[in-house]
Write an enzyme that holds these catalytic residues in place. Structure first.
Site, PDB file in Angstrom:
ATOM      1  N   ARG A 119       0.848  -1.181   0.000  1.00 28.98           N
ATOM      2  CA  ARG A 119       0.000   0.000   0.000  1.00 28.98           C
ATOM      3  C   ARG A 119       0.891   1.241   0.000  1.00 28.98           C
ATOM      4  O   ARG A 119       1.958   1.231   0.615  1.00 28.98           O
ATOM      5  CB  ARG A 119      -0.947   0.006   1.200  1.00 28.98           C
ATOM      6  N   HIS A 166     -12.329  -2.603  -2.136  1.00 23.73           N
ATOM      7  CA  HIS A 166     -13.405  -1.639  -2.338  1.00 23.73           C
ATOM      8  C   HIS A 166     -13.796  -1.572  -3.816  1.00 23.73           C
ATOM      9  O   HIS A 166     -14.979  -1.584  -4.150  1.00 23.73           O
ATOM     10  CB  HIS A 166     -12.974  -0.254  -1.848  1.00 23.73           C
ATOM     11  N   ARG A 205      -9.891   5.946  -3.538  1.00 25.19           N
ATOM     12  CA  ARG A 205      -8.972   5.014  -2.868  1.00 25.19           C
ATOM     13  C   ARG A 205      -7.513   5.386  -3.132  1.00 25.19           C
ATOM     14  O   ARG A 205      -6.652   5.198  -2.269  1.00 25.19           O
ATOM     15  CB  ARG A 205      -9.245   3.581  -3.336  1.00 25.19           C
ATOM     16  N   HIS A 231      -4.254   2.787  -1.913  1.00 28.28           N
ATOM     17  CA  HIS A 231      -4.052   1.926  -3.081  1.00 28.28           C
ATOM     18  C   HIS A 231      -3.272   2.662  -4.160  1.00 28.28           C
ATOM     19  O   HIS A 231      -3.364   3.885  -4.292  1.00 28.28           O
ATOM     20  CB  HIS A 231      -5.388   1.488  -3.690  1.00 28.28           C
TER      21      HIS A 231
END
Length: 358
Positions: free
Chosen positions: A82, A118, A171, A177
């Site tokens: 991440r 997500h 995101r 991300h």
């Protein structure tokens, strides 16, 4: 690898650009990140669709659960970093001058980053909703209706892609991300949803089938984890990284760990199977009141209101195994409430009212 580091560094530049130039849209982007949260599937989308169309509602839970299960397996295989912790540990930047990425309360996800859960959850569920809505218009035969169907098709798919792009940007904006991770999540979600367009057997699955599916998903995931652990590969490697580099320890939530998502989904699938195969469901949703618009509206309103109360039920996190058990029970209770408890109560109330009027 060097190629992946280069891809990540380009992703960091995009994140910096978004955080610098789209600051005015921060509230909207944070909202869209919540829109893509897979937990909304069980608390908002499912209760709405199940009371309108039980076939679509059932498919939605199956797609969400299986999609999130594949997402977990892919994350364990791909070992995706991440952004908020990668920039702190990579050696690609000279003189330790790592870029500064702003973090938010929803940034510190603890699982691996690829593919985005997500983005995958949002795309698979919205794909189900759009195809379900279009299935009603495709039956229209006259010329004006065909034109209306084409306009509806264009409008709904435009809405679909606007939502997916917004979720993806949100995101990336919060530095949870990289761009390639959300893109992969969107297309993986569409593939899962499309696969269930050709799987009608889920509509007639017995409680035994639900239990067998749950056991298979759990045993496979746990076995995969244990086998790799024996090979000295820690699939929970991302959790200590998240705890180390998260700007605020209070933003770390056990609910975002890989096994928490697995348990939550298994609970939801079990609750759906228990509800659909219960006498309460047969009595209420298969009875004469089930065709009444008033019955469906009351079920939708009561379901949404009741499920919001579940948000006030806080599961203790001091003991991890207790958290998983209680999380499973809470997740099972939600679809059970929507499928059986609420419709049965509404059915009983309407029947009592009808008797009094007669």
């Amino acid at each position: 690898s060097i190629k992946m580091d280069i891809l990540h560094s380009k992703g960091v530049l995009i994140i910096q650009h978004l955080q610098r130039d789209y600051r005015a849209y921060q509230d909207f982007l944070n909202f869209m990140s919540h829109v893509g949260d897979p937990r909304n599937i069980f608390s908002i989308y499912f209760p709405l669709w199940f009371q309108l169309n039980q076939v679509v509602g059932t498919k939605m839970i199956w797609v969400a659960v299986i999609g999130d299960w594949f997402n977990l397996i892919f994350k364990w295989i791909l070992f995706g970093h991440r952004p908020y912790w990668w920039v702190q540990e990579t050696m690609i930047y000279p003189n330790q001058s790592s870029p500064c990425l702003e973090q938010f309360p929803i940034t510190c996800e603890t699982g691996p980053g690829s593919p985005s859960g997500h983005a995958m959850g949002s795309s698979c569920v919205w794909y189900v909703m759009v195809t379900a809505a279009l299935s009603y218009t495709v039956r229209w035969k006259d010329k004006s209706a065909v034109t209306l169907h084409r306009l509806t098709w264009s409008f709904l798919w435009s809405v679909f892609w606007i939502i997916q792009i917004s979720v993806c940007i949100s995101r990336v904006f919060i530095a949870t991300h990289f761009p390639h991770q959300v893109i992969l999540g969107v297309f993986a979600g569409i593939l899962v949803a499309e696969a269930f367009e050709h799987t009608p057997a889920i509509q007639t699955a017995s409680l035994r089938m639900y239990i067998k599916t749950n056991l298979f998903l759990f045993i496979f995931a746990l076995g995969f984890y244990l086998v790799l652990k024996l090979l000295d590969i820690d699939l929970l490697w991302s959790v200590p990284k998240a705890k180390k580099w998260c700007a605020n320890p209070d933003w770390i939530n056990i609910d975002t760990t890989p096994f928490a998502g697995l348990v939550r989904n298994l609970g939801a699938l079990f609750g759906l199977g228990l509800g659909i195969n219960s006498e309460m469901f047969i009595t209420s949703c298969k009875g004469k009141n089930s065709c009444k618009i008033s019955f469906r509206i009351l079920c939708i309103a009561a379901s949404l209101a009741t499920l919001q109360l579940y948000n006030f039920v806080k599961i203790p996190t001091h003991t991890e195994y207790l958290f998983y058990i209680l999380s499973f029970c809470k997740s099972a209770a939600m679809p059970l409430t929507v499928v059986a408890l609420v419709p049965y109560c509404v059915h009983s109330l309407m029947r009592t009212t009808e008797k009094k009027l007669n």
